[in-house]
Design a protein around this motif. Structure first.
Motif, PDB file in Angstrom:
ATOM      1  N   ARG A 370       0.847  -1.197   0.000  1.00 31.07           N
ATOM      2  CA  ARG A 370       0.000   0.000   0.000  1.00 31.07           C
ATOM      3  C   ARG A 370       0.891   1.259   0.000  1.00 31.07           C
ATOM      4  N   GLU A 371       1.939   1.189   0.809  1.00 28.00           N
ATOM      5  CA  GLU A 371       2.880   2.319   0.896  1.00 28.00           C
ATOM      6  C   GLU A 371       3.604   2.529  -0.457  1.00 28.00           C
ATOM      7  N   ALA A 372       4.032   1.418  -1.064  1.00 31.43           N
ATOM      8  CA  ALA A 372       4.738   1.511  -2.357  1.00 31.43           C
ATOM      9  C   ALA A 372       3.852   2.201  -3.395  1.00 31.43           C
ATOM     10  N   ASN A 373       2.552   1.869  -3.347  1.00 30.17           N
ATOM     11  CA  ASN A 373       1.585   2.512  -4.245  1.00 30.17           C
ATOM     12  C   ASN A 373       1.442   3.985  -3.939  1.00 30.17           C
ATOM     13  N   LYS A 374       1.335   4.275  -2.654  1.00 32.22           N
ATOM     14  CA  LYS A 374       1.096   5.651  -2.214  1.00 32.22           C
ATOM     15  C   LYS A 374       2.226   6.581  -2.650  1.00 32.22           C
ATOM     16  N   ILE A 375       3.448   6.102  -2.590  1.00 30.25           N
ATOM     17  CA  ILE A 375       4.572   6.974  -2.957  1.00 30.25           C
ATOM     18  C   ILE A 375       4.957   6.813  -4.438  1.00 30.25           C
ATOM     19  N   ASN A 376       4.072   6.100  -5.184  1.00 31.70           N
ATOM     20  CA  ASN A 376       4.247   5.973  -6.641  1.00 31.70           C
ATOM     21  C   ASN A 376       5.552   5.314  -7.066  1.00 31.70           C
ATOM     22  N   SER A 377       6.018   4.369  -6.255  1.00 39.50           N
ATOM     23  CA  SER A 377       7.236   3.654  -6.635  1.00 39.50           C
ATOM     24  C   SER A 377       7.011   2.960  -7.986  1.00 39.50           C
ATOM     25  N   ARG A 378       8.013   2.999  -8.857  1.00 31.76           N
ATOM     26  CA  ARG A 378       7.823   2.403 -10.187  1.00 31.76           C
ATOM     27  C   ARG A 378       7.828   0.881 -10.130  1.00 31.76           C
ATOM     28  N   PHE A 379       8.687   0.343  -9.260  1.00 29.86           N
ATOM     29  CA  PHE A 379       8.776  -1.118  -9.110  1.00 29.86           C
ATOM     30  C   PHE A 379       8.725  -1.477  -7.626  1.00 29.86           C
ATOM     31  N   SER A 380       8.357  -2.726  -7.347  1.00 31.50           N
ATOM     32  CA  SER A 380       8.502  -3.204  -5.962  1.00 31.50           C
ATOM     33  C   SER A 380       9.031  -4.630  -5.985  1.00 31.50           C
ATOM     34  N   ILE A 381       9.743  -4.979  -4.916  1.00 33.59           N
ATOM     35  CA  ILE A 381      10.176  -6.374  -4.763  1.00 33.59           C
ATOM     36  C   ILE A 381       9.947  -6.795  -3.315  1.00 33.59           C
ATOM     37  N   VAL A 382       9.708  -8.075  -3.136  1.00 34.31           N
ATOM     38  CA  VAL A 382       9.494  -8.604  -1.789  1.00 34.31           C
ATOM     39  C   VAL A 382      10.579  -9.637  -1.512  1.00 34.31           C
ATOM     40  N   MET A 398       4.802  -1.526 -11.025  1.00 34.58           N
ATOM     41  CA  MET A 398       3.586  -1.112 -10.317  1.00 34.58           C
ATOM     42  C   MET A 398       2.528  -0.538 -11.255  1.00 34.58           C
ATOM     43  N   ALA A 399       2.953   0.248 -12.233  1.00 36.35           N
ATOM     44  CA  ALA A 399       1.982   0.893 -13.117  1.00 36.35           C
ATOM     45  C   ALA A 399       1.296  -0.149 -13.995  1.00 36.35           C
ATOM     46  N   LYS A 400       2.080  -1.133 -14.504  1.00 35.94           N
ATOM     47  CA  LYS A 400       1.519  -2.128 -15.431  1.00 35.94           C
ATOM     48  C   LYS A 400       0.986  -3.358 -14.711  1.00 35.94           C
ATOM     49  N   SER A 401       1.248  -3.432 -13.385  1.00 31.45           N
ATOM     50  CA  SER A 401       0.903  -4.630 -12.609  1.00 31.45           C
ATOM     51  C   SER A 401       1.475  -5.902 -13.244  1.00 31.45           C
ATOM     52  N   GLU A 402       2.669  -5.801 -13.826  1.00 36.85           N
ATOM     53  CA  GLU A 402       3.325  -6.969 -14.435  1.00 36.85           C
ATOM     54  C   GLU A 402       4.454  -7.440 -13.535  1.00 36.85           C
ATOM     55  N   GLN A 403       4.682  -8.759 -13.512  1.00 33.80           N
ATOM     56  CA  GLN A 403       5.777  -9.305 -12.703  1.00 33.80           C
ATOM     57  C   GLN A 403       6.815  -9.949 -13.611  1.00 33.80           C
ATOM     58  N   SER A 404       8.097  -9.783 -13.276  1.00 29.05           N
ATOM     59  CA  SER A 404       9.151 -10.510 -13.994  1.00 29.05           C
ATOM     60  C   SER A 404       9.958 -11.271 -12.957  1.00 29.05           C
ATOM     61  N   GLU A 405      10.251 -12.519 -13.271  1.00 23.77           N
ATOM     62  CA  GLU A 405      11.075 -13.305 -12.344  1.00 23.77           C
ATOM     63  C   GLU A 405      12.542 -13.103 -12.701  1.00 23.77           C
ATOM     64  N   TYR A 406      13.406 -12.957 -11.688  1.00 27.85           N
ATOM     65  CA  TYR A 406      14.811 -12.654 -11.944  1.00 27.85           C
ATOM     66  C   TYR A 406      15.661 -13.211 -10.805  1.00 27.85           C
ATOM     67  N   PRO A 407      16.926 -13.577 -11.074  1.00 29.35           N
ATOM     68  CA  PRO A 407      17.772 -14.065  -9.966  1.00 29.35           C
ATOM     69  C   PRO A 407      18.071 -12.948  -8.956  1.00 29.35           C
ATOM     70  N   LEU A 408      17.887 -13.264  -7.684  1.00 27.16           N
ATOM     71  CA  LEU A 408      18.105 -12.237  -6.635  1.00 27.16           C
ATOM     72  C   LEU A 408      19.557 -11.766  -6.599  1.00 27.16           C
ATOM     73  N   ASP A 409      20.519 -12.691  -6.764  1.00 28.60           N
ATOM     74  CA  ASP A 409      21.922 -12.304  -6.574  1.00 28.60           C
ATOM     75  C   ASP A 409      22.498 -11.445  -7.702  1.00 28.60           C
ATOM     76  N   THR A 410      21.748 -11.335  -8.816  1.00 27.78           N
ATOM     77  CA  THR A 410      22.218 -10.425  -9.882  1.00 27.78           C
ATOM     78  C   THR A 410      21.154  -9.382 -10.211  1.00 27.78           C
ATOM     79  N   ILE A 411      20.339  -9.057  -9.244  1.00 30.47           N
ATOM     80  CA  ILE A 411      19.190  -8.159  -9.488  1.00 30.47           C
ATOM     81  C   ILE A 411      19.626  -6.810 -10.082  1.00 30.47           C
ATOM     82  N   GLU A 412      20.854  -6.400  -9.752  1.00 32.02           N
ATOM     83  CA  GLU A 412      21.311  -5.096 -10.252  1.00 32.02           C
ATOM     84  C   GLU A 412      21.425  -5.085 -11.783  1.00 32.02           C
ATOM     85  N   ASN A 413      21.409  -6.240 -12.402  1.00 30.87           N
ATOM     86  CA  ASN A 413      21.488  -6.285 -13.873  1.00 30.87           C
ATOM     87  C   ASN A 413      20.119  -6.178 -14.561  1.00 30.87           C
ATOM     88  N   PHE A 414      19.051  -6.203 -13.763  1.00 33.39           N
ATOM     89  CA  PHE A 414      17.697  -6.095 -14.351  1.00 33.39           C
ATOM     90  C   PHE A 414      17.525  -4.683 -14.931  1.00 33.39           C
TER      91      PHE A 414
END
Ligand code: AMP
Length: 417
Positions: A370-382, A398-414
């Protein structure tokens, strides 16, 4: 509760981006003209202003914040920059080290005035000063810089008034004629103007009182009193301005509020402001250096703009081009145990230049989203046990409500586009 001092304002985060926008305009436009920033202390010895601006002006007589410090020195919070800047240039001999000094400034100023829309006791000015030979091309350069700032900020609906106050001799002859005329209609003037009439007749032309405005309509105009040097300077300024895209309106009654001006004076006005319609102004001041201790005349020309008033105009016209301040990524942890991993992940992304928020409330995932939405964050991760165990993370747009799966240990390359 303790309140801020009357006539001062806090600049809260919701407006500070407007300030950063306008400050950026000041910096980039000044830079284009080769002007360098200069900062001076916000307080000075009182004499910098009493000598520089002149006893007999409203600023010095009524509006200065002057106090004694613990050593009994008379100190004044700066009511304007020009006198302080000249003090600094003289002290550091900038005018002898370089043949031209192009300087700009931005900061707070203080005047004890009655607060109203566009008028505060602590306000901010941006300005520029050109310390260079007496030639009219310097006057035109600072007018071009000032006008460029106004246009770059996005202000379209404004007037630029221009006049000349000529040489000292011109002003002397004009003052005599003006004083004579004002005496002949003295009874129709406001009390303030009647008091000023003898020691500062030009100020009467500046008066906002309706009876004074009416009374000066038939006053003699300075343009009829120009000596050859004054006329030549003014003609050249107009000629050089005519080949720019700047529209000026000749305003023979424009005198400006301070004593040190000569030759060119100008003022920016906007009808969006109400009673305080001037949002900037300036002119030439060949005598100021000597008033502040220089043995030789050092010609200079400059202007100051009221930042609060610039912002009021922009607000009224909806012309702010502000970049979004929303974060790129909101990082949520499912549990206290995963805060460390959330922090590590956030720092990897920050190192890539992304703007990342990690939740600080130890609250439920639902509340964090809810907070991520409120502050208009472009992406979120859990981040939780599952993500760490499988090294897979869902990156949610967040805007498109689309999810992409990605390796956590190289997330900076997304690609967070
Ligand atoms: P001045 O130094 O009086 O020529 O003022 C230059 C500009 O500073 C004005 O055109 C205003 O935009 C702004 N200014 C001057 N005094 C105040 C004030 N008390 N509050 C807000 N802005 C001011």
């Amino acid at each position: 509760m303790i309140q801020a001092i009357r006539g001062t304002k806090d600049l809260l985060p919701e407006v500070i981006r407007q300030w950063q926008f306008i400050e950026n305009v000041f910096r980039t436009v000044s830079d284009k003209y080769g002007y360098n920033e200069l900062r001076t202390p916000i307080f000075e010895k009182t004499e910098v202003f009493s000598r520089g601006i002149g006893e007999g002006t409203d600023v010095v007589n009524k509006e200065m914040y002057t106090f004694k410090d613990k050593s009994d020195n008379s100190i004044t919070l700066r009511p304007e920059m020009t006198a302080a800047l000249v003090r600094a240039v003289l002290q550091d001999s900038l005018h002898t080290k370089q043949s031209t000094n192009r300087l700009w400034y931005f900061g707070p100023f203080f005047r004890y005035e009655r607060p109203q829309k566009g008028r505060q006791r602590q306000f901010h000015q941006f300005g520029a000063e050109c310390i260079s030979p007496l030639y009219p091309e310097s006057d035109v350069e600072v007018i071009m810089l000032a006008d460029d700032v106004v246009k770059t900020a996005g202000i379209k609906d404004y007037k630029l008034l221009l006049n000349t106050l000529g040489t000292v001799e011109t002003r002397k002859r004009y003052k005599t004629a003006l004083t004579e005329y004002l005496h002949s209609i003295k009874d129709t003037l406001s009390q303030d103007s009647q008091n000023r009439l003898d020691h500062n007749p030009l100020r009467v032309l500046d008066s906002k009182a309706p009876e004074d405005k009416e009374a000066v309509k038939n006053a003699p105009v300075i343009l009829d009193y120009l000596d050859a040097e004054s006329a030549e300077h003014f003609e050249k300024v107009k000629e050089l301005l005519a080949v720019t895209d700047i529209n000026v309106e000749i305003s023979p009654m424009l005198v400006r509020g301070l004593d040190y001006y000569c030759h060119t004076v100008f003022e920016f006005q906007s009808s969006a402001l109400g009673a305080q319609d001037a949002f900037g102004g300036g002119g030439r001041y060949n005598g100021l250096f000597q008033l502040l201790g220089s043995k030789k005349e050092v010609p200079a020309v400059g202007f100051a703009m009221g930042v609060e008033r610039l912002l009021l105009i922009l607000e009224a016209s909806d012309e702010f081009k502000l970049e979004s301040d929303a974060p790129d990524i909101f990082v949520a942890a499912t549990d206290v145990d995963y805060i460390k991993q959330a922090q590590i992940t956030a720092n990897k992304l920050r190192a890539k230049g992304l703007k990342v928020i990690v939740d600080l409330h130890r609250r439920s995932i639902k509340a964090q989203m809810r907070e991520a939405n409120k502050i208009n964050s472009r992406f979120s991760i859990v981040i939780g046990a599952n993500e760490i165990e499988t090294n897979k993370i869902n990156i949610k747009n967040m805007a498109k409500s689309e999810q992409s799966e990605y390796p956590l240990d190289t997330i900076e390359n997304f690609d967070f586009k």
